[in-house]
Design a protein around this motif. Structure first.
Motif, PDB file in Angstrom:
ATOM      1  N   LEU A 170      38.105  52.259  64.182  1.00  0.00           N
ATOM      2  CA  LEU A 170      36.804  52.380  63.527  1.00  0.00           C
ATOM      3  C   LEU A 170      36.144  53.711  63.844  1.00  0.00           C
ATOM      4  CD1 LEU A 170      35.510  48.753  64.191  1.00  0.00           C
ATOM      5  CD2 LEU A 170      36.155  49.717  61.974  1.00  0.00           C
TER       6      LEU A 170
ATOM      7  N   LYS B 241      38.057  56.350  61.635  1.00  0.00           N
ATOM      8  CA  LYS B 241      38.067  56.235  60.172  1.00  0.00           C
ATOM      9  C   LYS B 241      36.690  56.186  59.524  1.00  0.00           C
ATOM     10  CE  LYS B 241      42.571  55.983  60.144  1.00  0.00           C
ATOM     11  NZ  LYS B 241      43.378  57.131  59.649  1.00  0.00           N
ATOM     12  N   LEU B 242      35.684  55.621  60.187  1.00  0.00           N
ATOM     13  CA  LEU B 242      34.395  55.423  59.540  1.00  0.00           C
ATOM     14  C   LEU B 242      33.539  56.687  59.486  1.00  0.00           C
ATOM     15  CD1 LEU B 242      33.244  51.892  60.758  1.00  0.00           C
ATOM     16  CD2 LEU B 242      34.362  52.538  58.622  1.00  0.00           C
TER      17      LEU B 242
ATOM     18  N   LEU C 273      31.275  57.649  61.515  1.00  0.00           N
ATOM     19  CA  LEU C 273      29.902  57.403  61.945  1.00  0.00           C
ATOM     20  C   LEU C 273      29.632  57.900  63.351  1.00  0.00           C
ATOM     21  CD1 LEU C 273      29.439  53.747  60.616  1.00  0.00           C
ATOM     22  CD2 LEU C 273      28.716  55.876  59.524  1.00  0.00           C
TER      23      LEU C 273
ATOM     24  N   VAL D  72      29.217  53.691  65.104  1.00  0.00           N
ATOM     25  CA  VAL D  72      30.146  52.559  65.060  1.00  0.00           C
ATOM     26  C   VAL D  72      29.671  51.448  66.000  1.00  0.00           C
ATOM     27  CG1 VAL D  72      32.492  51.806  65.606  1.00  0.00           C
ATOM     28  CG2 VAL D  72      32.130  53.945  64.385  1.00  0.00           C
TER      29      VAL D  72
END
Length: 278
Positions: free
Chosen positions: A54, A57-58, A60, A65
């Motif tokens: 996460l 890939k995100l 943030l 996250v």
């Protein structure tokens, strides 16, 4: 090694649950069987690899996250608290999310705030001890046989959260200081869990504390397994990547949870969980 083995003896004062709060007929926690420990280790592995996935890939950032997953966790815990009995799907989803959030909390302290692992390990251990003391003073038991009121369930999930955070920090500290590599680290923590089992079954270590010590140790065990599978071969891993590792373990968790939902093999018998039972 478990607080939930039929016939296990708990410490004095833990066998008579206090009549506090709205009592439910059913316990909100599964029976501790081999299925419990297998899924627990799988969830800790997912917590390690999914947190990394996460974060990668995100886009943030670690803080973003962490906030996102914390909101999701709160929503799932609200659903968990609203259930009247143990439900494998919602329970294990909460455990998997707590594994991720506990990992992210520890990572934030280390990576974003620069808190040394020694400091965070001690801090999480102190906070967890405070939770246990408050839980026992309020309920006169730490047994997961008796998670049958909202107050007890609140203490239970707080304890679970900080066992994950403590296990993450302590596991990273051991790995960093000893530089054993992923596979040897997993073997070390597996031996530690085996030692707790021997201490319980052969030497009479209290069932409740045996359970919680093992529960903490499964966190770095699962993380070491997850890192070994997901990290590049150049770093000592198998190079499967966080996506494949996370999907693989989530699929196994889902299969086991569906099996337990159908068979109810980990559902406690409410007639056995009397005030005299441990």
């Amino acid at each position: 090694m478990t607080a939930d083995i039929p016939g296990a003896v708990e410490a004095p004062g833990t066998s008579c649950p206090a009549p506090t709060g709205r009592r439910l007929r059913w316990n909100k926690v599964p029976e501790v069987t081999a299925y419990f420990w297998v899924i627990k280790v799988l969830c800790t592995t997912v917590g390690e690899t999914a947190a990394d996935l996460l974060n990668e890939k995100l886009g943030l950032g670690l803080t973003g996250v962490s906030l996102l997953m914390s909101v999701v966790l709160v929503a799932v815990l609200v659903a968990q608290f609203r259930t009247r009995a143990y439900r494998p799907g919602i329970y294990w989803l909460a455990v998997a999310l707590i594994s991720i959030v506990g990992t992210l909390i520890s990572d934030n302290l280390t990576d974003n705030l620069g808190v040394p692992l020694e400091t965070s390990t001690i801090a999480f251990a102190v906070v967890l001890a405070v939770v246990f003391v408050a839980w026992y003073r309020s309920e006169r038991t730490l047994s997961i046989h008796h998670v049958d009121t909202p107050r007890r369930e609140s203490f239970y999930w707080l304890a679970v959260l900080f066992t994950f955070a403590l296990g993450t920090a302590a596991g990273d500290l051991v790995a960093e200081r000893m530089d054993l590599g992923y596979w040897l680290s997993a073997g070390l923590f597996a031996l530690a869990i085996a030692a707790v089992a021997v201490a319980h079954f052969a030497l009479g270590l209290d069932a409740v504390w045996s359970f919680w010590i093992a529960y903490i140790l499964t966190r770095p065990l699962g993380a070491s397994i997850g890192d070994y599978l997901s990290q590049p071969t150049a770093d000592g891993g198998l190079g499967l990547g966080t996506v494949i590792t996370s999907v693989l373990f989530l699929a196994v968790i889902l299969g086991l949870v569906v099996f337990l939902t159908v068979t109810r093999r980990d559902v406690a018998d409410p007639e056995r969980l009397t005030p005299q039972a441990s």
